[in-house]
Scaffold this active site. Structure first.
Site, PDB file in Angstrom:
ATOM      1  N   LYS A  23       0.771  -1.260   0.344  1.00 51.09           N
ATOM      2  CA  LYS A  23       0.134   0.424  -0.347  1.00 51.09           C
ATOM      3  C   LYS A  23       1.382   0.994  -0.238  1.00 51.09           C
ATOM      4  O   LYS A  23       2.300   1.099   0.177  1.00 51.09           O
ATOM      5  CB  LYS A  23      -1.006  -0.156   1.038  1.00 51.09           C
ATOM      6  CG  LYS A  23      -0.415   0.230   2.527  1.00 51.09           C
ATOM      7  CD  LYS A  23      -1.031   0.428   3.676  1.00 51.09           C
ATOM      8  CE  LYS A  23      -0.542   0.255   4.593  1.00 51.09           C
ATOM      9  NZ  LYS A  23      -1.322   0.724   5.780  1.00 51.09           N
TER      10      LYS A  23
ATOM     11  N   ARG B 182     -10.861   1.320  14.938  1.00 47.10           N
ATOM     12  CA  ARG B 182     -10.325   2.043  13.488  1.00 47.10           C
ATOM     13  C   ARG B 182     -11.875   0.812  12.703  1.00 47.10           C
ATOM     14  O   ARG B 182     -12.733   0.713  12.702  1.00 47.10           O
ATOM     15  CB  ARG B 182      -9.127   1.858  13.209  1.00 47.10           C
ATOM     16  CG  ARG B 182      -9.263   3.183  12.070  1.00 47.10           C
ATOM     17  CD  ARG B 182      -7.129   3.086  12.250  1.00 47.10           C
ATOM     18  NE  ARG B 182      -7.192   1.234  11.111  1.00 47.10           N
ATOM     19  CZ  ARG B 182      -5.804   2.043  11.116  1.00 47.10           C
ATOM     20  NH1 ARG B 182      -4.740   2.629  11.344  1.00 47.10           N
ATOM     21  NH2 ARG B 182      -4.862   0.512  10.386  1.00 47.10           N
TER      22      ARG B 182
ATOM     23  N   TYR C 174      12.899  30.808   6.162  1.00 43.59           N
ATOM     24  CA  TYR C 174      12.354  31.740   5.803  1.00 43.59           C
ATOM     25  C   TYR C 174      11.609  32.767   7.207  1.00 43.59           C
ATOM     26  O   TYR C 174      12.502  31.307   8.407  1.00 43.59           O
ATOM     27  CB  TYR C 174      10.898  31.502   5.696  1.00 43.59           C
ATOM     28  CG  TYR C 174      10.591  31.437   4.131  1.00 43.59           C
ATOM     29  CD1 TYR C 174      10.817  32.696   3.619  1.00 43.59           C
ATOM     30  CD2 TYR C 174       9.823  29.731   3.440  1.00 43.59           C
ATOM     31  CE1 TYR C 174       9.984  32.020   1.945  1.00 43.59           C
ATOM     32  CE2 TYR C 174      10.333  30.128   2.367  1.00 43.59           C
ATOM     33  CZ  TYR C 174       9.612  31.188   1.745  1.00 43.59           C
ATOM     34  OH  TYR C 174      10.206  31.198  -0.178  1.00 43.59           O
TER      35      TYR C 174
ATOM     36  N   MET D 187       9.473  24.839   0.367  1.00 45.03           N
ATOM     37  CA  MET D 187       9.013  23.697  -0.471  1.00 45.03           C
ATOM     38  C   MET D 187       9.700  23.420  -1.526  1.00 45.03           C
ATOM     39  O   MET D 187       9.296  21.742  -1.374  1.00 45.03           O
ATOM     40  CB  MET D 187       7.459  24.763  -1.723  1.00 45.03           C
ATOM     41  CG  MET D 187       7.059  23.700  -2.279  1.00 45.03           C
ATOM     42  SD  MET D 187       6.146  24.748  -3.031  1.00 45.03           S
ATOM     43  CE  MET D 187       4.866  25.543  -1.920  1.00 45.03           C
TER      44      MET D 187
END
Length: 394
Positions: free
Chosen positions: A48, A149, A283, A331
């Protein structure tokens, strides 16, 4: 052809900004080590989430070539992609367990995908799809033994079992599996472990008294495969351990379990420059140089899957030395303080690997970011190309 640098790790392909090297020989060795530990039950290779970031189709193909007869997928789209890639039911059963209303039940049936059912709504939709296609369904009934779950609660279990047996009597489905999932198998001694084993035994006993004759009963995930033989039953589902990472790092390293990390993540320095003391970096200027130094720009960022939580903490290996992300991860890039060293532009930056040559591991990154190695490897994005080495077909 793959070469190696001075650390013995895979060298980045010419011109590549970054890449994840996937060692398929290590994958096969991990599967062999896990099979040896179970000594009897079948093994499911869980692929998965794009095989935990490693590439689902390539890893599934390698697992099948190694004799693994079960594959695990969360989403139906993942299971269908494996079939579309040519992995037929005669090679491996594929179990898909995370369904939502209106899912592609008909496609899954026609592709011979085993489906998990946790509630009556899912069984009803599956049966409707069987009537439309004429293709009987292979069903694994999932019990909620305490994870809270997915899975059927104990008070609803008799109704789900009865409805499944009615559909089976009509020739619409075959109940081939009974299963559940642990909440805390990675915490040895946690009281929920024995409670879930007992609950699973109760669910099995009820279903079997009612007439279910499953091909497989399965409960063990990676940590349970390594630590809880009583949970192995007929099939174990190995995810993280298959990719060579320890699901129980407090208990043992990958090497302690005979495993080897499959993925290494490498980038190239895009810029090296000298800056004065007191210079802000990235930043918000959360990092300021303490004196004259050199900075290196690493051209990967959170759009590539590098956690923003690695700001100020993420470790890398450059020129044989550990460095730490300086300032915020952006990013597309982050900066490291090179402490006056002047590596050449283009020099390799090893973010994580096996750890055998002094480089950080995915586990190191998990600790640095306050998360787990699972998240580190699965979040490496599609902008980072995968390069496969060690394949039996290469």
């Amino acid at each position: 052809m793959t070469t190696a640098n001075t650390t013995g790790t895979a060298v980045l392909a010419q011109g590549a900004r970054a890449e994840a090297t996937i060692d398929l020989a290590a994958l096969r060795a991990n599967l062999a080590a896990l099979r040896a530990r179970t000594d009897g039950p079948a093994l499911m290779a869980v692929v998965k989430a794009d095989a935990y970031g490693h590439g689902a189709v390539r890893c599934a193909q390698e697992a099948v070539a190694a004799g693994i007869g079960w594959l695990g997928a969360a989403m139906p789209e993942e299971a269908l992609a494996l079939r579309a890639a040519g992995i037929g039911p005669e090679q491996a059963r594929i179990l898909c367990w995370l369904w939502t209303p209106g899912g592609p039940w008909q496609q899954a049936l026609c592709a011979a995908v085993d489906v998990s059912v946790s509630a009556r709504w899912a069984l009803d939709e599956l049966v409707a799809a069987v009537r439309e296609t004429g293709v009987p369904g292979r069903v694994h009934l999932k019990a909620d033994t305490g994870l809270g779950r997915n899975g059927c609660q104990p008070h609803d279990w008799p109704d789900l079992v009865a409805a499944a047996l009615r559909a089976q009597a009509e020739g619409l489905i075959e109940v081939v599996g009974l299963w559940s999932h642990f909440a805390a198998a990675d915490e040895p001694g946690h009281p929920s472990i024995q409670a879930q084993l007992d609950s699973f035994e109760t669910a099995l006993a009820y279903a079997e008294r009612a007439g279910v004759r499953p091909e497989v009963r399965h409960l063990a995930n990676s940590p349970a495969t390594l630590l809880l033989p009583a949970s192995h039953y007929d099939l174990v589902r190995t995810g993280l351990a298959m990719y060579g990472l320890s699901p129980v790092p407090e208990v043992g390293t990958p090497a302690d379990f005979g495993l080897r990390p499959v993925m290494s993540l490498t980038a190239r320095l895009a810029l090296v420059k000298t800056v004065p003391g007191g210079h802000g970096v990235s930043y918000g200027h959360h990092y300021t140089t303490s004196g004259p130094t050199t900075l290196g720009l690493v051209p990967v960022g959170y759009a590539d899957g590098i956690p923003r939580h690695a700001s100020g903490t993420g470790p890398v290996l450059i020129g044989g030395k550990w460095r730490t992300v300086a300032g915020r991860v952006a990013m597309d890039q982050f900066v490291v303080d090179l402490g006056g060293d002047t590596p050449v532009v283009g020099e390799e930056v090893l973010l994580f690997g096996t750890g055998e040559h002094g480089e950080p591991t995915a586990e190191d990154w998990g600790r640095a970011c306050g998360t787990i190695s699972y998240e580190i490897i699965t979040r490496i994005g599609a902008r980072v190309p995968r390069r496969y080495v060690g394949s039996t077909s290469s």
